[in-house]
Design an enzyme around this catalytic site. Structure first.
Site, mmCIF file in Angstrom:
data_model
loop_
_atom_site.group_PDB
_atom_site.id
_atom_site.type_symbol
_atom_site.label_atom_id
_atom_site.label_comp_id
_atom_site.label_asym_id
_atom_site.label_seq_id
_atom_site.Cartn_x
_atom_site.Cartn_y
_atom_site.Cartn_z
ATOM 1 N N ASP A 124 187.052 33.941 61.109
ATOM 2 C CA ASP A 124 185.779 35.155 61.095
ATOM 3 C C ASP A 124 186.607 36.291 60.955
ATOM 4 O OD1 ASP A 124 183.003 35.734 60.945
ATOM 5 O OD2 ASP A 124 182.885 36.201 62.829
ATOM 6 N N HIS A 131 179.255 48.107 60.255
ATOM 7 C CA HIS A 131 178.960 47.360 61.399
ATOM 8 C C HIS A 131 180.069 47.693 62.314
ATOM 9 C CE1 HIS A 131 177.902 43.956 63.882
ATOM 10 N NE2 HIS A 131 179.238 43.709 64.016
ATOM 11 N N GLU A 196 174.149 37.220 63.414
ATOM 12 C CA GLU A 196 174.871 38.005 62.543
ATOM 13 C C GLU A 196 174.808 37.571 61.315
ATOM 14 O OE1 GLU A 196 179.028 37.732 63.957
ATOM 15 O OE2 GLU A 196 178.469 39.168 65.670
ATOM 16 N N GLU A 198 175.995 36.986 57.866
ATOM 17 C CA GLU A 198 177.185 36.757 57.134
ATOM 18 C C GLU A 198 177.037 36.047 55.877
ATOM 19 O OE1 GLU A 198 180.770 36.074 59.696
ATOM 20 O OE2 GLU A 198 179.762 36.760 61.527
ATOM 21 N N ASP A 230 176.414 33.679 62.229
ATOM 22 C CA ASP A 230 177.349 33.542 63.479
ATOM 23 C C ASP A 230 176.953 33.926 64.595
ATOM 24 O OD1 ASP A 230 179.681 32.369 64.036
ATOM 25 O OD2 ASP A 230 180.961 34.370 64.006
ATOM 26 N N LYS A 250 181.217 33.469 71.131
ATOM 27 C CA LYS A 250 181.015 32.974 69.627
ATOM 28 C C LYS A 250 181.196 31.652 69.316
ATOM 29 C CE LYS A 250 180.857 35.792 66.978
ATOM 30 N NZ LYS A 250 179.831 36.209 66.255
#
Length: 426
Positions: A124, A131, A196, A198, A230, A250
């Site tokens: 990641d 951000h 998130e 992504e 994520d 995570k």
């Protein structure tokens, strides 16, 4: 670096009628790959290509002889481009294959999808400077952006086993947190669960260990892209992330859209890679004339939320935010590959590179609730009166993405959705 060809012709139409409808995510100019099987069956997953609202069973056409998506991804770019041309020709109006291929089409509504390929490793990245700055201000008001950020693509190794496909749900994660006024930490469900926004970039051909991939070849090692959520437990992360970064905050769940849009399909939507005036230019190993000229890709993204209450009332999801990758990403996909391998790291077909949360410069372009709500201090008020600082049980989060520009047919990335369930034992 792929360029436009006959498969991108805006005048090209398919004998699959739904592929010709305005606003369709999967026109003949797209042709993304995924893995499917008939809904309710226990069959092995097959390789499919999305066309309109249908799925083409690719092996049944005779164009490939494997059901292993990773084998297909490992092929040389020229072979992949030849396969795309053959699929396009067979699905085009007037095709000699139309009658036979019509027999191996299935409605997308009648199939079960899984993750697009076998994901061996997952990295990641942290590619949105907006951000990084906004989140940094919440932790370090006087020093929001660390000095290495504009020089090196920041990344960490994630967990591939907990990556699921769109439409799945997951339990609210539990972990250690420590309240500011508490003397000791405690174990419990996350109270600051976040999404998130992504993109997930997939590796095609890999590289041998010890053999870096330079910028001139980096993009040829990418197969395609999918939408990627994520999920993040912000309170768990705040306690555990120093000194080594996120862990339990995570690795509990990530969610992918089922279709990989290929690098070939993205060719008409390239953009120049430009740094803001005053920012440092990339070091030579992260730079090339081709990357500067057209290394960026223009992909529009949006975030939608449907609460359990909204779903019960039959109310549609509401849009929370949206941005475009040209506004959000500080590094290009090719730069991620070049940096990942400059130390000799060996990538493999199917490896996934997450973009990190993609947020634009404006408040309504935030890619997470932590940004949208100022770390929960200014909750989002939904049309039905509900408020959200962070995600609650029963919430369904939806990401959508598409590419469009004048002179090209719009192509979509589809969508990725995931639903939060109550923590185990609650």
């Amino acid at each position: 670096m792929t360029t436009s060809n006959a498969t991108h012709d805006p005048q090209l139409r398919s004998w699959v009628a739904s592929a010709n409808q305005a606003g369709c995510d999967f026109p003949i100019q797209n042709l993304p790959f995924g893995r499917f099987r008939p809904a309710g069956s226990a069959e092995a997953f097959r390789i499919g290509v999305a066309i309109g609202d249908q799925v083409l069973d690719l092996k049944a056409t005779g164009l490939i002889h494997t059901e292993d998506m990773n084998v297909l991804m490992a092929k040389a770019p020229a072979e992949r481009q030849a396969l795309r041309a053959a699929i396009s020709a067979g699905l085009a109006e007037g095709s000699a294959q139309a009658a036979e291929w019509a027999k191996v089409l299935l409605a997308q509504s009648a199939v079960e999808m899984t993750v697009p390929c076998r994901i061996g490793d997952y990295t990641d990245f942290y590619t949105s400077v907006h951000h990084a700055t906004t989140i940094g201000k919440q932790f370090r008001p006087d020093n929001p952006l660390l000095p290495n950020y504009k020089w090196v693509p920041i990344g960490y190794h994630g967990r591939s086993s907990s990556i699921g496909v769109s439409g799945s749900s997951f339990k609210r994660p539990r972990g250690q947190t420590k309240a500011p006024d508490a003397e000791v930490p405690s174990l419990g469900p996350s109270k600051r669960l976040d999404y998130e926004l992504e993109l997930g970039w997939f590796i095609g051909q890999g590289n041998a260990q010890g053999e870096p991939i330079d910028m001139d070849r980096a993009e040829s090692h990418l197969f395609g892209v999918a939408l990627f959520n994520d999920w993040s437990a912000r309170d768990i992360q705040g306690w555990e992330y120093q000194p080594l970064g996120p862990f339990l905050s995570k690795n509990f769940a990530s969610t992918l859209s089922p279709w990989m849009v290929t690098m070939e399909a993205l060719a008409p939507f390239r953009a120049a890679f430009e740094r803001a005036s005053g920012d440092p230019q990339p070091l030579p190993y992260l730079d090339s004339s081709a990357n500067r000229a057209q290394g960026a890709l223009s992909i529009t993204l949006e975030v939608l939320l449907q609460t359990a209450k909204m779903g019960e009332a039959g109310e549609a999801p509401v849009r929370l935010s949206g941005t475009n990758t040209t506004r959000a990403a500080y590094w290009t996909p090719a730069q991620l590959v070049a940096h990942h391998t400059v130390n000799g790291c060996n990538l493999q077909p199917g490896d996934l590179l997450g973009s990190g949360t993609l947020s634009g410069p404006n408040a309504d372009e935030a890619g997470s609730l932590m940004e949208l709500t100022g770390s929960g201090k200014q909750p989002v008020v939904l049309p039905n009166g509900e408020r959200r600082s962070f995600l609650e049980d029963g919430d369904t989060l939806i990401l959508r993405g598409w590419c469009e520009r004048e002179g090209a047919v719009r192509i979509g990335l589809g969508e990725v959705s995931g639903t939060v369930e109550a923590a185990r034992g609650t």
